[in-house]
Design a protein around this motif. Structure first.
Motif, PDB file in Angstrom:
ATOM      1  N   ALA A  99     -35.362   1.663  21.286  1.00 24.36           N
ATOM      2  CA  ALA A  99     -34.790   0.646  20.395  1.00 24.36           C
ATOM      3  C   ALA A  99     -33.685  -0.084  21.147  1.00 24.36           C
ATOM      4  O   ALA A  99     -33.154   0.440  22.118  1.00 24.36           O
ATOM      5  CB  ALA A  99     -34.239   1.327  19.149  1.00 24.36           C
ATOM      6  N   PRO A 100     -33.290  -1.258  20.741  1.00 22.10           N
ATOM      7  CA  PRO A 100     -33.789  -2.074  19.644  1.00 22.10           C
ATOM      8  C   PRO A 100     -35.117  -2.736  20.010  1.00 22.10           C
ATOM      9  O   PRO A 100     -35.471  -2.798  21.199  1.00 22.10           O
ATOM     10  CB  PRO A 100     -32.695  -3.136  19.471  1.00 22.10           C
ATOM     11  N   PRO A 101     -35.841  -3.221  19.022  1.00 21.03           N
ATOM     12  CA  PRO A 101     -37.125  -3.886  19.295  1.00 21.03           C
ATOM     13  C   PRO A 101     -36.933  -5.054  20.259  1.00 21.03           C
ATOM     14  O   PRO A 101     -36.069  -5.895  20.046  1.00 21.03           O
ATOM     15  CB  PRO A 101     -37.567  -4.388  17.916  1.00 21.03           C
ATOM     16  N   HIS A 102     -37.725  -5.054  21.317  1.00 19.65           N
ATOM     17  CA  HIS A 102     -37.547  -6.069  22.347  1.00 19.65           C
ATOM     18  C   HIS A 102     -38.847  -6.325  23.103  1.00 19.65           C
ATOM     19  O   HIS A 102     -39.802  -5.566  22.979  1.00 19.65           O
ATOM     20  CB  HIS A 102     -36.467  -5.626  23.340  1.00 19.65           C
TER      21      HIS A 102
ATOM     22  N   ASP B 217     -34.189  -9.178  22.904  1.00 18.76           N
ATOM     23  CA  ASP B 217     -34.174  -8.574  21.575  1.00 18.76           C
ATOM     24  C   ASP B 217     -34.746  -9.627  20.629  1.00 18.76           C
ATOM     25  O   ASP B 217     -34.146 -10.683  20.428  1.00 18.76           O
ATOM     26  CB  ASP B 217     -32.737  -8.223  21.189  1.00 18.76           C
TER      27      ASP B 217
ATOM     28  N   GLN C 249     -35.273  -9.503  17.405  1.00 11.02           N
ATOM     29  CA  GLN C 249     -34.638  -9.625  16.093  1.00 11.02           C
ATOM     30  C   GLN C 249     -33.425 -10.551  16.179  1.00 11.02           C
ATOM     31  O   GLN C 249     -33.233 -11.408  15.326  1.00 11.02           O
ATOM     32  CB  GLN C 249     -34.210  -8.259  15.569  1.00 11.02           C
ATOM     33  N   LYS C 250     -32.625 -10.368  17.216  1.00 11.07           N
ATOM     34  CA  LYS C 250     -31.438 -11.208  17.404  1.00 11.07           C
ATOM     35  C   LYS C 250     -31.762 -12.501  18.140  1.00 11.07           C
ATOM     36  O   LYS C 250     -30.929 -13.399  18.200  1.00 11.07           O
ATOM     37  CB  LYS C 250     -30.373 -10.443  18.182  1.00 11.07           C
TER      38      LYS C 250
ATOM     39  N   THR D 187     -30.924  -9.720  26.397  1.00  7.32           N
ATOM     40  CA  THR D 187     -30.015  -8.584  26.470  1.00  7.32           C
ATOM     41  C   THR D 187     -29.842  -8.069  27.898  1.00  7.32           C
ATOM     42  O   THR D 187     -28.809  -7.490  28.212  1.00  7.32           O
ATOM     43  CB  THR D 187     -30.496  -7.423  25.573  1.00  7.32           C
TER      44      THR D 187
ATOM     45  N   TYR E 130     -44.396  -3.854  17.232  1.00  9.55           N
ATOM     46  CA  TYR E 130     -43.419  -2.838  17.608  1.00  9.55           C
ATOM     47  C   TYR E 130     -43.511  -1.622  16.678  1.00  9.55           C
ATOM     48  O   TYR E 130     -43.531  -0.479  17.134  1.00  9.55           O
ATOM     49  CB  TYR E 130     -42.005  -3.424  17.569  1.00  9.55           C
TER      50      TYR E 130
END
Length: 120
Positions: free
Chosen positions: A20-23, A36, A38-39, A43, A70
């Motif tokens: 994690a995080p989903p990427h 990432d 979601q964002k 990253t 994911y």
């Protein structure tokens, strides 16, 4: 690492059972980056500005499918490790107890799992 999309020389990939995080992992020539989704931000690594903008636009369009992919990969990974009686070990790793006490932080989750299993 399966390629989930390729356009304009940009290759987008997602690890099976990744941390994690989903990427997603992105390659463009000699450039590599982790995004990432979601964002919607880079990253790790870097890409040229135009490639970054193309990928972030692509991520915005495909965010729901990326999350579905994911989560499906995550479910399959948990199923595999539970079938191999590795779930207690994986739980310790996920909570970070084993990583803090025995192993150095390693980014590739499958490598961490394999290494921890040998240590124990």
């Amino acid at each position: 690492m399966p390629t989930i999309s390729a356009f304009y020389g940009i290759i987008i990939q997602m690890f099976y059972g990744d941390h994690a995080p989903p990427h997603i992992h992105v390659k463009y020539g000699e450039y590599k980056a982790v995004i990432d989704f979601q964002k919607q931000e880079v990253t790790h690594g870097s890409l040229p500005r135009r490639a970054t903008n193309l990928v972030l636009d692509w991520v915005e369009l495909h965010q729901a499918e990326l999350m579905d992919n994911y989560l499906e990969n995550y479910r399959n990974f948990v199923q595999i490790i539970s079938n191999q009686n590795l779930l207690p070990l994986w739980s310790k790793l996920w909570n970070g107890m084993l990583l803090k006490s025995v192993l150095k932080p390693i980014t590739g989750f499958l490598f961490v799992l394999k290494t921890a299993y040998r240590v124990l």
